[in-house]
Design a protein around this motif. Structure first.
Motif, PDB file in Angstrom:
ATOM      1  N   THR A  54     -10.037  10.065  -0.089  1.00 50.55           N
ATOM      2  CA  THR A  54     -10.043  10.675  -1.411  1.00 50.55           C
ATOM      3  C   THR A  54      -8.655  10.488  -2.025  1.00 50.55           C
ATOM      4  OG1 THR A  54      -9.253  12.846  -0.692  1.00 50.55           O
ATOM      5  CG2 THR A  54     -11.655  12.464  -0.623  1.00 50.55           C
ATOM      6  N   PRO A  55      -8.538  10.652  -3.335  1.00 50.27           N
ATOM      7  CA  PRO A  55      -7.210  10.506  -3.941  1.00 50.27           C
ATOM      8  C   PRO A  55      -6.160  11.425  -3.316  1.00 50.27           C
ATOM      9  CG  PRO A  55      -8.894  10.540  -5.640  1.00 50.27           C
ATOM     10  CD  PRO A  55      -9.580  10.845  -4.341  1.00 50.27           C
ATOM     11  N   GLU A  56      -6.536  12.656  -3.045  1.00 52.62           N
ATOM     12  CA  GLU A  56      -5.584  13.617  -2.482  1.00 52.62           C
ATOM     13  C   GLU A  56      -5.212  13.269  -1.045  1.00 52.62           C
ATOM     14  OE1 GLU A  56      -8.430  14.381  -4.091  1.00 52.62           O
ATOM     15  OE2 GLU A  56      -7.556  15.131  -5.960  1.00 52.62           O
ATOM     16  N   ASP A  60      -1.451  12.262   0.187  1.00 51.98           N
ATOM     17  CA  ASP A  60      -0.836  12.986   1.292  1.00 51.98           C
ATOM     18  C   ASP A  60      -0.408  12.030   2.412  1.00 51.98           C
ATOM     19  OD1 ASP A  60      -0.196  15.566   2.656  1.00 51.98           O
ATOM     20  OD2 ASP A  60      -1.712  14.828   4.076  1.00 51.98           O
ATOM     21  N   PHE A  61      -1.270  11.086   2.752  1.00 52.59           N
ATOM     22  CA  PHE A  61      -0.949  10.116   3.795  1.00 52.59           C
ATOM     23  C   PHE A  61       0.256   9.260   3.393  1.00 52.59           C
ATOM     24  CE2 PHE A  61      -1.308   5.777   5.425  1.00 52.59           C
ATOM     25  CZ  PHE A  61      -1.272   6.018   6.789  1.00 52.59           C
ATOM     26  N   LEU A  62       0.249   8.787   2.166  1.00 54.52           N
ATOM     27  CA  LEU A  62       1.328   7.914   1.707  1.00 54.52           C
ATOM     28  C   LEU A  62       2.672   8.626   1.687  1.00 54.52           C
ATOM     29  CD1 LEU A  62      -0.552   6.135  -1.204  1.00 54.52           C
ATOM     30  CD2 LEU A  62       0.051   5.157   1.023  1.00 54.52           C
ATOM     31  N   ILE A 100      -9.664   4.350 -10.550  1.00 48.16           N
ATOM     32  CA  ILE A 100      -8.844   4.859 -11.655  1.00 48.16           C
ATOM     33  C   ILE A 100      -8.431   6.301 -11.386  1.00 48.16           C
ATOM     34  CG2 ILE A 100      -8.884   5.506 -14.109  1.00 48.16           C
ATOM     35  CD1 ILE A 100     -10.627   2.930 -14.535  1.00 48.16           C
ATOM     36  N   GLN A 101      -9.355   7.108 -10.863  1.00 48.47           N
ATOM     37  CA  GLN A 101      -9.022   8.491 -10.525  1.00 48.47           C
ATOM     38  C   GLN A 101      -7.915   8.536  -9.467  1.00 48.47           C
ATOM     39  OE1 GLN A 101     -12.910   9.866  -9.406  1.00 48.47           O
ATOM     40  NE2 GLN A 101     -13.401  10.562 -11.466  1.00 48.47           N
ATOM     41  N   VAL A 105      -4.142  10.255  -9.925  1.00 45.28           N
ATOM     42  CA  VAL A 105      -3.589  11.271  -9.023  1.00 45.28           C
ATOM     43  C   VAL A 105      -2.203  10.848  -8.549  1.00 45.28           C
ATOM     44  CG1 VAL A 105      -3.852  12.315  -6.719  1.00 45.28           C
ATOM     45  CG2 VAL A 105      -5.790  12.269  -8.291  1.00 45.28           C
ATOM     46  N   ILE A 106      -2.063   9.595  -8.191  1.00 43.82           N
ATOM     47  CA  ILE A 106      -0.767   9.097  -7.730  1.00 43.82           C
ATOM     48  C   ILE A 106       0.248   9.114  -8.879  1.00 43.82           C
ATOM     49  CG2 ILE A 106       0.469   7.100  -6.793  1.00 43.82           C
ATOM     50  CD1 ILE A 106      -2.181   6.412  -5.292  1.00 43.82           C
TER      51      ILE A 106
END
Length: 135
Positions: A54-56, A60-62, A100-101, A105-106
């Motif tokens: 997911t975007p979140e 978080d991982f990155l 795109i979402q 987020v990023i």
């Protein structure tokens, strides 16, 4: 050696501009393959990895695992956003919207963390948001 914030941003914009110039004129498959090369080469990530989270979760991982800088995150957001645009243009609407979402987020995180305002970043965010609202 790049050591000033605006030098980093200038290099990032130069790299992104070069990538997007190379993508112009490619058909969808070729453009997506080129983006995959950049994911792998610049960031050490595969498209499958990006699609699984997911975007979140991805953000978080990155931040926590890969320890990406805001500049690296911005580059990734640019690439994910461009991939989303290409997918929407190719009528792969749901996948394109999801990409795109993720990019938005990023970008939101980068905007919060950045000490410098970027007209380029803001224009990209506005463009992606408009596209997301159209489809």
């Amino acid at each position: 050696m790049i050591n000033r914030p605006y030098d980093i941003i200038e290099k990032l914009l130069t790299d992104i501009t070069r990538v997007f110039a190379e993508l112009m004129g490619y058909d969808t498959t070729d453009a997506l393959e080129e983006i995959q090369k950049y994911y792998q080469g610049w960031l050490g990530l595969g498209r499958a990895f990006l699609a699984e989270h997911t975007p979140e979760e991805l953000l978080d991982f990155l931040i926590n695992e890969k320890e990406f800088s805001p500049e690296q995150l911005e580059l990734l957001a640019q690439l994910i956003g461009k991939e989303g645009e290409i997918l929407v243009r190719d009528q792969q609407i749901s996948i394109g919207k999801y990409q795109i979402q993720k990019a938005l987020v990023i970008f939101d995180y980068v905007e919060q963390q950045s000490k410098l305002f970027s007209l380029q970043r803001r224009a990209t965010i506005n463009q992606l948001t408009a596209l997301l609202n159209l489809v």
